[in-house]
Motif scaffolding. Structure first.
Motif, PDB file in Angstrom:
ATOM      1  N   ILE A 192      44.980  40.566  18.362  1.00  0.00           N
ATOM      2  CA  ILE A 192      46.222  41.340  18.524  1.00  0.00           C
ATOM      3  C   ILE A 192      45.923  42.708  19.123  1.00  0.00           C
ATOM      4  N   TYR A 193      44.933  43.405  18.536  1.00  0.00           N
ATOM      5  CA  TYR A 193      44.649  44.770  19.008  1.00  0.00           C
ATOM      6  C   TYR A 193      44.044  44.755  20.411  1.00  0.00           C
ATOM      7  N   GLY A 194      43.262  43.750  20.696  1.00  0.00           N
ATOM      8  CA  GLY A 194      42.704  43.593  22.045  1.00  0.00           C
ATOM      9  C   GLY A 194      43.803  43.362  23.074  1.00  0.00           C
ATOM     10  N   GLU A 195      44.742  42.470  22.727  1.00  0.00           N
ATOM     11  CA  GLU A 195      45.878  42.187  23.619  1.00  0.00           C
ATOM     12  C   GLU A 195      46.763  43.415  23.790  1.00  0.00           C
ATOM     13  N   ALA A 196      46.978  44.132  22.695  1.00  0.00           N
ATOM     14  CA  ALA A 196      47.821  45.339  22.748  1.00  0.00           C
ATOM     15  C   ALA A 196      47.202  46.339  23.725  1.00  0.00           C
ATOM     16  N   HIS A 197      45.893  46.499  23.653  1.00  0.00           N
ATOM     17  CA  HIS A 197      45.198  47.439  24.539  1.00  0.00           C
ATOM     18  C   HIS A 197      45.309  46.975  25.998  1.00  0.00           C
ATOM     19  N   ARG A 198      45.115  45.676  26.201  1.00  0.00           N
ATOM     20  CA  ARG A 198      45.181  45.126  27.562  1.00  0.00           C
ATOM     21  C   ARG A 198      46.591  45.286  28.151  1.00  0.00           C
ATOM     22  N   LYS A 199      47.607  44.952  27.348  1.00  0.00           N
ATOM     23  CA  LYS A 199      48.995  45.069  27.826  1.00  0.00           C
ATOM     24  C   LYS A 199      49.327  46.523  28.149  1.00  0.00           C
ATOM     25  N   HIS A 200      48.804  47.420  27.324  1.00  0.00           N
ATOM     26  CA  HIS A 200      49.067  48.844  27.542  1.00  0.00           C
ATOM     27  C   HIS A 200      48.436  49.276  28.867  1.00  0.00           C
ATOM     28  N   GLU A 201      47.175  48.902  29.066  1.00  0.00           N
ATOM     29  CA  GLU A 201      46.451  49.304  30.282  1.00  0.00           C
ATOM     30  C   GLU A 201      47.053  48.674  31.536  1.00  0.00           C
ATOM     31  N   GLU A 202      47.356  47.371  31.450  1.00  0.00           N
ATOM     32  CA  GLU A 202      47.775  46.641  32.658  1.00  0.00           C
ATOM     33  C   GLU A 202      49.266  46.754  32.949  1.00  0.00           C
ATOM     34  N   ASP A 203      50.087  46.608  31.918  1.00  0.00           N
ATOM     35  CA  ASP A 203      51.536  46.516  32.165  1.00  0.00           C
ATOM     36  C   ASP A 203      52.270  47.830  31.923  1.00  0.00           C
ATOM     37  N   ILE A 204      52.030  48.416  30.752  1.00  0.00           N
ATOM     38  CA  ILE A 204      52.802  49.618  30.410  1.00  0.00           C
ATOM     39  C   ILE A 204      52.446  50.782  31.323  1.00  0.00           C
ATOM     40  N   LEU A 205      51.160  51.018  31.532  1.00  0.00           N
ATOM     41  CA  LEU A 205      50.779  52.157  32.389  1.00  0.00           C
ATOM     42  C   LEU A 205      51.321  51.989  33.805  1.00  0.00           C
ATOM     43  N   SER A 206      51.326  50.751  34.316  1.00  0.00           N
ATOM     44  CA  SER A 206      51.854  50.567  35.678  1.00  0.00           C
ATOM     45  C   SER A 206      53.370  50.802  35.701  1.00  0.00           C
ATOM     46  N   SER A 207      54.082  50.452  34.609  1.00  0.00           N
ATOM     47  CA  SER A 207      55.523  50.750  34.530  1.00  0.00           C
ATOM     48  C   SER A 207      55.767  52.259  34.504  1.00  0.00           C
ATOM     49  N   ILE A 208      54.931  52.977  33.749  1.00  0.00           N
ATOM     50  CA  ILE A 208      55.085  54.443  33.670  1.00  0.00           C
ATOM     51  C   ILE A 208      54.896  55.056  35.057  1.00  0.00           C
ATOM     52  N   TYR A 209      53.906  54.585  35.793  1.00  0.00           N
ATOM     53  CA  TYR A 209      53.671  55.126  37.141  1.00  0.00           C
ATOM     54  C   TYR A 209      54.776  54.721  38.101  1.00  0.00           C
ATOM     55  N   GLN A 210      55.194  53.455  38.016  1.00  0.00           N
ATOM     56  CA  GLN A 210      56.217  52.981  38.945  1.00  0.00           C
ATOM     57  C   GLN A 210      57.577  53.627  38.701  1.00  0.00           C
ATOM     58  N   TYR A 211      58.016  53.625  37.446  1.00  0.00           N
ATOM     59  CA  TYR A 211      59.386  54.051  37.174  1.00  0.00           C
ATOM     60  C   TYR A 211      59.520  55.523  36.816  1.00  0.00           C
ATOM     61  N   ARG A 212      58.472  56.094  36.245  1.00  0.00           N
ATOM     62  CA  ARG A 212      58.570  57.480  35.786  1.00  0.00           C
ATOM     63  C   ARG A 212      57.620  58.392  36.534  1.00  0.00           C
ATOM     64  N   LYS A 213      57.025  57.849  37.564  1.00  0.00           N
ATOM     65  CA  LYS A 213      56.077  58.615  38.403  1.00  0.00           C
ATOM     66  C   LYS A 213      54.958  59.238  37.559  1.00  0.00           C
ATOM     67  N   GLY A 214      54.582  58.517  36.500  1.00  0.00           N
ATOM     68  CA  GLY A 214      53.442  58.958  35.686  1.00  0.00           C
ATOM     69  C   GLY A 214      53.786  59.871  34.534  1.00  0.00           C
ATOM     70  N   ARG A 215      55.059  60.285  34.426  1.00  0.00           N
ATOM     71  CA  ARG A 215      55.421  61.171  33.310  1.00  0.00           C
ATOM     72  C   ARG A 215      55.338  60.423  31.989  1.00  0.00           C
ATOM     73  N   PRO A 216      54.738  61.032  30.967  1.00  0.00           N
ATOM     74  CA  PRO A 216      54.698  60.369  29.659  1.00  0.00           C
ATOM     75  C   PRO A 216      56.072  60.389  28.989  1.00  0.00           C
ATOM     76  N   PHE A 217      56.230  59.579  27.969  1.00  0.00           N
ATOM     77  CA  PHE A 217      57.471  59.566  27.190  1.00  0.00           C
ATOM     78  C   PHE A 217      57.641  60.943  26.547  1.00  0.00           C
ATOM     79  N   PRO A 218      58.823  61.568  26.687  1.00  0.00           N
ATOM     80  CA  PRO A 218      58.990  62.930  26.154  1.00  0.00           C
ATOM     81  C   PRO A 218      58.998  62.973  24.624  1.00  0.00           C
TER      82      PRO A 218
END
Length: 219
Positions: free
Chosen positions: A101-127
């Protein structure tokens, strides 16, 4: 029973209008509630809820973690701040290792979530939501895990208050969520919930450009 609820909402705009009728809109405006969508459909719903008001609108990116040999079965969910909500009963039933679970969570964060943050929020973190009044929104809720993961994320940031607005959700999910929030605004709580798009006549997929535009408008 299922027919009774089928297509009872036209689309997200219709759902938002009906939610506005039952929400304390004066308070919403005066306290400048921060709308936080927990899905792309929720973001569109949030845009209709906010109308021309100045309330901030944001999306919190989440990814599902599926069982090792069943990509239909969600066993956990991770948020962009790496909060994880586990479905303990499924994890135990399938004898899934927590390392997985924790391995998958890390992978999903690195691969999917970070790319969404860059694509949709231009890299801005959640306020930061510290001392803010938050309204979590989605177009529906099947298991409640998106809301639970979002709640875990925002409650860690010490908000002033947290509300939920969701047009349709299962009754048992409503009962669980009610214990964590100040109030829930909903139109229908359904005993034998099937899947969210059954309850809408038209639930269009939201394309990337629409998401970028909504977030850009709200910056």
């Amino acid at each position: 029973m299922m027919q009774k609820y089928k297509h009872m909402l036209q689309d997200r705009e219709d759902a938002a209008k009906k939610l506005i009728d039952i929400m304390p809109m004066q308070k919403f405006k005066e306290e400048e509630w921060h709308i936080v969508a927990v899905s792309k459909g929720g973001l569109e719903l949030g845009r209709h809820l906010k109308q021309k008001l100045k309330n901030p609108l944001e999306i919190l990116f989440l990814e599902a973690i599926m069982a090792p040999h069943n990509n239909e079965c969600e066993v956990a969910r991770v948020s962009e701040t790496e909060e994880i909500v586990l479905n303990e009963s499924l994890i135990n039933a399938f004898e899934i290792q927590y390392d997985y679970i924790y391995g998958e969570a890390h992978r999903k964060h690195e691969e999917d979530i970070l790319s969404s943050i860059y694509q949709y929020r231009k890299g801005r973190p959640f306020p930061s939501m510290q001392n803010r009044v938050i309204l979590l929104v989605d177009e529906g809720s099947e298991t409640g895990t998106k809301f639970m993961t979002a709640l875990k994320t925002v409650l860690n940031q010490k908000p002033k208050a947290v509300y939920i607005a969701v047009p349709v959700l299962p009754r048992d999910v409503l009962e669980v969520l009610e214990t964590f929030v100040d109030d829930i605004f909903f139109l229908y709580d359904i005993d034998d919930y099937v899947e969210t798009d059954l309850y809408y006549k038209n639930l269009e997929k939201i394309d990337d450009e629409a998401i970028e535009n909504i977030l850009e408008e709200n910056r």
